[in-house]
Design a protein around this motif. Structure first.
Motif, PDB file in Angstrom:
ATOM      1  N   SER A   1      -4.011   2.010  -8.197  1.00  0.00           N
ATOM      2  CA  SER A   1      -4.002   0.912  -7.234  1.00  0.00           C
ATOM      3  C   SER A   1      -5.129  -0.069  -7.521  1.00  0.00           C
ATOM      4  CB  SER A   1      -4.143   1.475  -5.813  1.00  0.00           C
ATOM      5  OG  SER A   1      -4.433   0.471  -4.881  1.00  0.00           O
TER       6      SER A   1
ATOM      7  N   ARG B   1       0.817  -1.220   0.000  1.00  0.00           N
ATOM      8  CA  ARG B   1       0.000   0.000   0.000  1.00  0.00           C
ATOM      9  C   ARG B   1       0.845   1.263   0.000  1.00  0.00           C
ATOM     10  NH1 ARG B   1      -3.551  -0.707   5.188  1.00  0.00           N
ATOM     11  NH2 ARG B   1      -4.165   1.402   4.586  1.00  0.00           N
TER      12      ARG B   1
ATOM     13  N   LYS C   1       0.967   6.397   2.398  1.00  0.00           N
ATOM     14  CA  LYS C   1       0.074   5.245   2.553  1.00  0.00           C
ATOM     15  C   LYS C   1      -1.365   5.728   2.404  1.00  0.00           C
ATOM     16  CE  LYS C   1      -0.844   1.323   5.640  1.00  0.00           C
ATOM     17  NZ  LYS C   1      -0.647   0.784   7.006  1.00  0.00           N
ATOM     18  N   ASN C   2      -1.714   6.124   1.184  1.00  0.00           N
ATOM     19  CA  ASN C   2      -3.036   6.677   0.926  1.00  0.00           C
ATOM     20  C   ASN C   2      -3.968   5.709   0.204  1.00  0.00           C
ATOM     21  OD1 ASN C   2      -0.956   9.250   0.537  1.00  0.00           O
ATOM     22  ND2 ASN C   2      -2.756   9.692   1.766  1.00  0.00           N
ATOM     23  N   HIS C   3      -3.453   4.568  -0.226  1.00  0.00           N
ATOM     24  CA  HIS C   3      -4.290   3.568  -0.887  1.00  0.00           C
ATOM     25  C   HIS C   3      -4.657   2.464   0.105  1.00  0.00           C
ATOM     26  CE1 HIS C   3      -4.096   4.995  -5.041  1.00  0.00           C
ATOM     27  NE2 HIS C   3      -2.839   5.316  -4.827  1.00  0.00           N
ATOM     28  N   HIS C   4      -5.744   1.749  -0.211  1.00  0.00           N
ATOM     29  CA  HIS C   4      -6.210   0.667   0.658  1.00  0.00           C
ATOM     30  C   HIS C   4      -5.756  -0.702   0.167  1.00  0.00           C
ATOM     31  CE1 HIS C   4      -8.585   3.608   2.730  1.00  0.00           C
ATOM     32  NE2 HIS C   4      -9.259   3.919   1.633  1.00  0.00           N
ATOM     33  N   LYS C   5      -5.270  -0.772  -1.069  1.00  0.00           N
ATOM     34  CA  LYS C   5      -4.772  -2.027  -1.616  1.00  0.00           C
ATOM     35  C   LYS C   5      -3.453  -1.762  -2.341  1.00  0.00           C
ATOM     36  CE  LYS C   5      -9.257  -4.334  -2.146  1.00  0.00           C
ATOM     37  NZ  LYS C   5     -10.176  -5.029  -3.083  1.00  0.00           N
TER      38      LYS C   5
ATOM     39  N   ASP D   1      -7.279  -0.713  -5.448  1.00  0.00           N
ATOM     40  CA  ASP D   1      -8.479  -0.222  -4.765  1.00  0.00           C
ATOM     41  C   ASP D   1      -9.347   0.648  -5.682  1.00  0.00           C
ATOM     42  OD1 ASP D   1      -7.078   2.110  -4.985  1.00  0.00           O
ATOM     43  OD2 ASP D   1      -6.861   2.469  -2.833  1.00  0.00           O
TER      44      ASP D   1
END
Length: 518
Positions: free
Chosen positions: A267, A227, A245-249, A269
């Motif tokens: 990403s 992430r 760390k701004n994405h969830h996947k 996500d």
């Protein structure tokens, strides 16, 4: 009878993202054009030269699209298995791509058959790129090796075997023809120098590396894996500048804007984040329908192309600036016209007549004035009103409830009319600014139409949607209350200890002053 007082339309603060220059810039794209490919779109690359065509790698084919074409203008399909990472050379004349069988093919854009074929890797080649001198190609494969190829001789020049897992990404320096960077699933990013036959710098990303990007200046390196998006200062020996760390996947792809001031990341996500390269904060975000594998921007950010796992290619073109029609300006009245009579003094025989301007009532106010409550509600439930100015609809509902006639206005409606009311509730019930008024209206509707539920499948379906929305809001409220309780507990333990004085009798009868901390 006293004059009618129009309904006061309450203004509500709009909760949402702030309108910034970045918001205006990145929202200035047309509705995306969607193109279906034969498989997951693993790579999109724009030609650096006009007319800025782009290559799309999907399945065992490479399609070349024009900037505004929805059909490929050229196709390269001489692959036995899946193709990977089709990349243009700096002059836009050559295209290189890897494949699942370990081969590398070099194409001339004006032809169809490969000009060169490089054989040497034993497993799939997932990353290829041209060096700055245009005469060499770097490649990374699942056999853990990185190779340098000479284009004129079609021979392998160097092989690096320093990675201990799949090499899935890489890029060459735009300034130095001997430097290039590769990222691997062994969690490392290595910079190689063709003059020393070994890596000259490596950094530990901490996750399998999916994509790497060198800034045009060569001073900064961006790596993605897991992430995380991490930025490294290469001039300081690979010092970590920032970890995002701004994405969830898993973050799968990177791209720089044409100015170099914005960094884009895609990403799994289904989101594309836009970062400022000065503060490294997210300044904008795009949402897509499926997980994102590839991302590319054209010259001057005119086109943004996103490839997804479901084989859909999303293409957005920037809106053209509207041309203003410059009409001849009408001549305005002279200055003396506006000051005429300004200094006139009232005479004794003059009569001053005040004519107050006539105020025109809105249509819904006219209906309310004449007690046509159902018609007033119908007017504010029109699509133009509910979408553009929902606060007017909420204000009328609030006024009808204050008068005690809201139930009468909602009763006796057919399927189409009650569907319109339910659609408005479904769309706006979750908004905090409207929730108190609309929850009361929803309760009244349920009480009125509960006996007839089951007679219309359309209305029943909307009631189910409304029920699910209310249950979700209740869950949100419960979670918020739990979070508030946790925060209160934390704040209670962090309060500053205060000392208080307590007098206590000693054995000899004197009073002793003791400090007790609370």
């Amino acid at each position: 009878m006293a004059g009618y007082k129009p309904v006061a339309i309450q203004t509500y603060p709009i909760l949402g993202e702030k309108i910034t220059q970045d918001t205006l810039y990145w929202n200035n794209y047309k509705t995306p054009v969607q193109i279906k490919e034969f498989g997951a779109v693993s790579k999109v690359d724009f030609s650096p030269q006009p007319p800025y065509n782009y290559a799309v790698t999907a399945s065992s084919r490479i399609h070349i699209y024009g900037r505004y074409s929805q059909e490929p203008i050229k196709t390269f399909s001489r692959f036995k298995d899946t193709a990977y990472c089709a990349t243009f050379r700096q002059d836009g004349r050559l295209l290189v791509a890897g494949s699942e069988d370990g081969g590398i093919q070099l194409f001339d854009i004006s032809g169809r058959a490969p000009l060169r074929q490089f054989e040497g890797h034993t497993k799939a080649v997932h990353t290829v790129d041209f060096t700055a001198d245009k005469y060499h190609v770097i490649s990374g494969a699942d056999d853990y090796t990185v190779k340098l190829w000479d284009i004129p001789n079609s021979k392998e020049t160097l092989t690096f075997q320093e990675h201990s897992d799949y090499v899935r990404c890489g890029c060459a320096s735009k300034l130095n023809p001997d430097l290039f960077v590769t990222g691997s699933y062994d969690h490392t990013v290595k910079m190689f120098d063709a003059r020393t036959n070994k890596s000259v710098l490596f950094v530990e990303h901490g996750h399998p590396v999916e994509s790497v990007l060198l800034f045009p200046s060569g001073g900064l390196l961006v790596s993605t894996g897991g992430r995380y998006v991490k930025v490294w200062d290469m001039l300081k020996g690979g010092q970590l500048l920032v970890s995002l760390k701004n994405h969830h996947k898993t973050v799968t792809c990177l791209c720089l804007s044409s100015s170099g001031q914005r960094l884009l990341s895609g990403s799994l996500d289904r989101k594309v984040k836009v970062y400022s390269t000065t503060s490294y904060k997210v300044v904008h975000s795009f949402d897509y329908a499926a997980s994102i594998l590839s991302l590319a921007l054209s010259h001057e950010d005119e086109t943004i192309v996103v490839g997804m796992t479901n084989g859909i290619l999303s293409v957005k073109h920037r809106k053209s600036e509207a041309k203003k029609d410059y009409l001849p300006r009408r001549r305005r009245p002279a200055y003396r016209t506006f000051i005429k009579g300004k200094n006139y003094m009232k005479q004794r025989d003059d009569i001053l007549i005040n004519r107050p301007g006539k105020k025109h009532l809105e249509l819904y106010d006219r209906d309310l004035k004449n007690f046509r409550i159902s018609k007033a509600l119908d007017r504010v439930l029109e699509p133009d009103c509910t979408i553009k100015t929902p606060e007017i609809t909420v204000s009328i509902i609030k006024e009808l409830n204050r008068r005690g006639v809201l139930a009468n206005a909602l009763a006796g409606r057919d399927e189409k009319e009650i569907s319109r009311v339910l659609n408005f509730l479904i769309r706006n019930l979750s908004q905090p600014r409207f929730a108190p008024v609309l929850i009361n209206a929803a309760e009244i509707i349920i009480d009125i139409y509960l006996p007839v539920i089951g007679q219309s499948p359309v209305v029943d379906k909307k009631f189910l949607v409304l029920q699910g929305l209310v249950e979700k809001e209740i869950d949100y409220q419960r979670e918020l209350l739990e979070t508030l309780g946790m925060m209160d507990m934390l704040f209670a333990t962090m309060t500053r200890k205060e000392s208080t004085s307590v007098f206590k009798h000693t054995a000899d009868g004197f009073l002793e002053n003791k400090q007790i901390e609370s």
